[in-house]
Design a protein around this motif. Structure first.
Motif, mmCIF file in Angstrom:
data_model
loop_
_atom_site.group_PDB
_atom_site.id
_atom_site.type_symbol
_atom_site.label_atom_id
_atom_site.label_comp_id
_atom_site.label_asym_id
_atom_site.label_seq_id
_atom_site.Cartn_x
_atom_site.Cartn_y
_atom_site.Cartn_z
ATOM 1 N N THR A 131 0.857 -1.188 0.000
ATOM 2 C CA THR A 131 0.000 0.000 0.000
ATOM 3 C C THR A 131 0.891 1.235 0.000
ATOM 4 O O THR A 131 1.735 1.384 0.878
ATOM 5 C CB THR A 131 -0.930 0.002 1.233
ATOM 6 N N ARG A 132 0.717 2.076 -0.979
ATOM 7 C CA ARG A 132 1.594 3.246 -1.126
ATOM 8 C C ARG A 132 1.579 4.096 0.151
ATOM 9 O O ARG A 132 0.532 4.366 0.710
ATOM 10 C CB ARG A 132 1.136 4.068 -2.332
ATOM 11 N N TRP A 133 2.763 4.518 0.576
ATOM 12 C CA TRP A 133 3.013 5.301 1.791
ATOM 13 C C TRP A 133 2.925 4.471 3.072
ATOM 14 O O TRP A 133 3.507 4.851 4.075
ATOM 15 C CB TRP A 133 2.077 6.510 1.905
ATOM 16 N N TYR B 184 -5.618 16.927 -7.730
ATOM 17 C CA TYR B 184 -5.806 15.539 -8.130
ATOM 18 C C TYR B 184 -7.045 15.438 -9.012
ATOM 19 O O TYR B 184 -8.086 16.012 -8.699
ATOM 20 C CB TYR B 184 -5.988 14.633 -6.913
ATOM 21 N N TYR C 219 -9.111 12.365 -10.185
ATOM 22 C CA TYR C 219 -9.236 10.909 -10.071
ATOM 23 C C TYR C 219 -9.864 10.271 -11.311
ATOM 24 O O TYR C 219 -9.441 9.211 -11.732
ATOM 25 C CB TYR C 219 -10.045 10.564 -8.821
ATOM 26 N N ARG D 74 -12.453 2.216 -0.666
ATOM 27 C CA ARG D 74 -12.101 3.284 0.273
ATOM 28 C C ARG D 74 -13.076 3.386 1.441
ATOM 29 O O ARG D 74 -12.909 4.236 2.316
ATOM 30 C CB ARG D 74 -12.021 4.625 -0.453
ATOM 31 N N TYR E 249 -5.359 -2.817 -1.317
ATOM 32 C CA TYR E 249 -4.113 -2.443 -1.994
ATOM 33 C C TYR E 249 -3.002 -3.446 -1.744
ATOM 34 O O TYR E 249 -2.135 -3.653 -2.593
ATOM 35 C CB TYR E 249 -3.682 -1.038 -1.564
ATOM 36 N N TYR F 207 -4.573 8.193 -5.522
ATOM 37 C CA TYR F 207 -4.005 7.173 -4.645
ATOM 38 C C TYR F 207 -4.134 5.785 -5.264
ATOM 39 O O TYR F 207 -5.247 5.306 -5.498
ATOM 40 C CB TYR F 207 -4.727 7.231 -3.298
ATOM 41 N N SER G 254 3.053 13.244 -7.193
ATOM 42 C CA SER G 254 3.169 12.865 -5.783
ATOM 43 C C SER G 254 3.977 11.590 -5.603
ATOM 44 O O SER G 254 4.528 11.344 -4.528
ATOM 45 C CB SER G 254 1.770 12.676 -5.182
ATOM 46 N N ASN G 255 4.039 10.769 -6.640
ATOM 47 C CA ASN G 255 4.748 9.490 -6.549
ATOM 48 C C ASN G 255 6.229 9.600 -6.909
ATOM 49 O O ASN G 255 6.940 8.598 -6.889
ATOM 50 C CB ASN G 255 4.094 8.459 -7.467
#
Length: 441
Positions: free
Chosen positions: A107-109, A257, A259, A272, A319, A373, A409-410
Motif C-alpha cells: 500500500t503506497r506510503w 488531483y 481521479y 475506500r 491495496y 491514490y 506525488s509518486n
C-alpha cells in the motif's frame, strides 16, 4: 494584428509571471519532491531513507531543489510531554499480519516494516544540513492529524494530540511551529525554510475548518516570522468557490488531483469505505492476487492506528492484495472516455489556484498531484498515460505563474517512480528553465 476573441477587444493578460513575490534568498522556481513522513518512517537499514545525505544528493542529481516533509512539530515542539518519545521514536508501521508480512506492505506510503528507532530532532537537523550541502530548500508541514502518528509503535503520540480539544488544535499547532522555527533558527537553518504549512490538507485531517481558528494562527505566525512564507494546505480546495477560502494565507499551497477513471474503479470495487457488508465485493475479488488471504485471515491493524489515519482497513487489505497488472489493465482499458475530462479538470483546478493566488498577491504552489491514490506497484500514473497528465499539470502551472510544483506525488525515493530518472531530470529542467520571476526585497 491584435488577437481577439469573437469580436472582443479584450486581450488576455500574460499569466506566466509569478502570482506573488517570493523572498530573495529562495529559488526563483521550486521543483518539489514529496518526502512526507516517509523520510523518518522508512529510514531503517536498507530502506529508502537509511542514508539521508545520499537520498538528498540523489534528489539534487535528478534536478529537484525542494523537499516537502512532515516536520512533526507537535512531537518535537508541541509541549505535550513527548520529548523522550521524540528522542527515541520506535517505528513500527501498521504492524504484522497473522497471514505473514505486515499490514500495508503493498500500500503506497504505508509500506513501512518498521523495526528501528529514530531521534527525530537530530534527524531533522541532519536533513537540513544535507539540504545545505546539496543546494536544496525544505517545505515544512505536519501530517500529524492525518497519519504520521499511526507509524509509531507506541500510541502515546497519537493519544497526546488526540486529547487536545478540537477547537484548540490549531492554536497548539501554531505554538509548536513557533517553537520549532525558533529552534531551527538557532541551529542556523532559517534560510533553508521555503515554506511553513500549519498542517497538510486541513480539509482531510482531524481538524476544524481552517476558518475556525486555523487562518488566524497562520496570520499570527506570519506576523511573528514576517521573513517566512506561512500557510496551510488543502487536499481539495473549493475550485468553484475559491473566494470562500479564508484570507491571510501567505501562499496558495493547494493540491490538484483528478481521479477520473481511478475514481470509477475505486467506486466499482468499494475500496475506500469501511464496514462494507460482503467486502471484498465480486469486482474486487476479480482483481485480487490468487494467493490473497481472506479478510479474516489477513487480520487488521490495531484500532488506534486506524483512528490515527485517514485510510481504512478495506483500503489496506485491497491495496496489499490487488494484482497490479489487473488493476492497471482495467484503468488503461477504461481511460479513453475519461481522458478529456481529466486533462480539463487538472488545467481548470490549477488555473483556479493560480488566479486566487494572484488575487491574494501570494506565491502559488502545487505540492501534490496529479491522478490519485494507487497501490504501491500499480503503474498507471507512472506509465505513459499518467505521465502525460503530469506533464500537462506541470506545464499548465508554469503557464499560469505557479512558483513551485511536484512532478507527481509518486516521484520520491519511497515510490517505484523514482527510477524514472530521465523523465524527472527532463521535466525538472523544464520547470527550472521557466522565466525568472521578480524578487522580493
Amino acid at each position: 494584428m491584435t488577437e481577439r476573441y469573437l469580436g472582443s477587444g479584450t486581450i488576455h493578460p500574460d499569466e506566466r509571471p509569478l502570482t506573488g513575490e517570493v523572498p530573495a534568498h529562495l529559488p526563483p522556481r521550486l521543483t518539489i519532491t514529496l518526502w512526507d513522513f516517509s523520510w523518518y518512517t522508512q529510514a531503517g537499514p536498507g530502506q529508502p531513507y537509511a542514508d539521508l545525505d545520499a537520498a538528498v544528493a540523489d534528489a539534487a542529481a535528478l534536478g529537484y531543489n525542494a523537499i516537502r516533509i512532515c516536520a512533526a512539530p507537535l512531537l518535537l515542539a508541541g509541549g505535550l510531554g513527548l520529548d523522550d518519545l521524540a528522542e527515541s521514536l520506535e517505528i513500527e508501521g501498521l504492524g504484522s499480519s497473522p497471514a505473514g508480512g505486515y499490514f500495508g506492505q503493498r500500500t503506497r506510503w504505508y509500506d513501512t516494516p518498521g523495526g528501528f528507532r529514530v531521534d527525530l530532532w537530530r534527524r531533522l537537523l541532519a536533513l537540513f544540513e544535507a539540504a545545505e550541502r546539496h543546494g536544496m530548500v525544505l517545505i515544512l508541514a505536519s501530517w500529524e492529524y492525518q497519519q504520521s502518528t499511526a507509524f509509531a509503535a507506541s500510541p502515546r503520540w497519537f493519544h497526546a494530540i488526540d486529547a487536545v480539544p478540537l477547537s484548540e488544535r490549531y492554536a497548539v499547532l501554531g505554538r509548536a511551529w513557533d517553537a520549532l522555527i525558533d529552534r531551527l533558527t538557532e541551529a542556523g537553518h532559517r534560510e533553508r525554510i521555503a515554506l511553513v504549512e500549519l498542517h497538510n490538507e486541513v480539509d482531510f485531517s482531524i481538524l476544524p475548518a481552517l476558518a475556525d481558528g486555523g487562518a488566524a494562527e497562520v496570520v499570527a505566525l506570519r506576523a511573528r516570522h514576517p521573513d517566512l512564507l506561512v500557510t496551510a494546505s488543502y487536499g481539495k480546495p473549493p475550485h468553484l468557490d475559491m473566494h470562500s477560502l479564508p484570507s491571510g494565507l501567505g501562499a496558495a499551497q493547494f493540491h490538484v488531483y483528478s481521479y477520473g477513471v481511478l475514481d470509477a474503479l475505486q467506486q466499482r470495487i468499494d475500496i475506500r469505505s469501511e464496514g462494507s457488508a460482503g467486502f471484498p465485493n465480486p469486482p474486487l475479488r476479480e482483481l485480487l492476487r490468487p494467493e490473497a488471504p481472506s479478510v479474516a485471515a489477513y487480520g487488521r491493524a490495531e484500532d488506534w492506528k486506524f483512528a490515527a489515519t485517514v485510510v481504512t482497513d478495506q483500503m489496506v487489505y485491497g491495496y496489499d492484495w490487488i494484482d497490479p497488472q489487473a488493476w492497471d489493465s482495467w484503468l488503461e482499458h477504461h481511460y479513453p472516455p475519461y481522458e478529456h475530462v481529466m486533462r480539463r479538470e487538472i488545467a481548470a483546478r490549477t488555473i483556479a489556484i493560480s488566479r486566487w493566488a494572484r488575487w491574494q498577491g501570494v506565491p502559488a504552489i502545487v505540492g501534490e498531484g496529479w491522478v490519485g491514490y494507487t497501490p504501491l506497484h500499480g503503474t498507471f500514473e507512472e506509465g505513459p498515460l499518467g505521465r502525460a497528465l503530469a506533464e500537462h499539470g506541470v506545464r499548465t502551472a508554469l503557464d499560469h505563474g505557479v512558483w513551485g510544483v511536484v512532478l507527481c506525488s509518486n516521484a520520491a525515493p519511497h515510490h517505484p517512480m523514482w527510477q524514472l530518472r530521465e523523465w524527472q531530470q527532463g521535466l525538472n529542467a523544464e520547470v527550472l528553465a521557466a522565466p525568472a520571476p521578480p524578487r522580493a526585497s
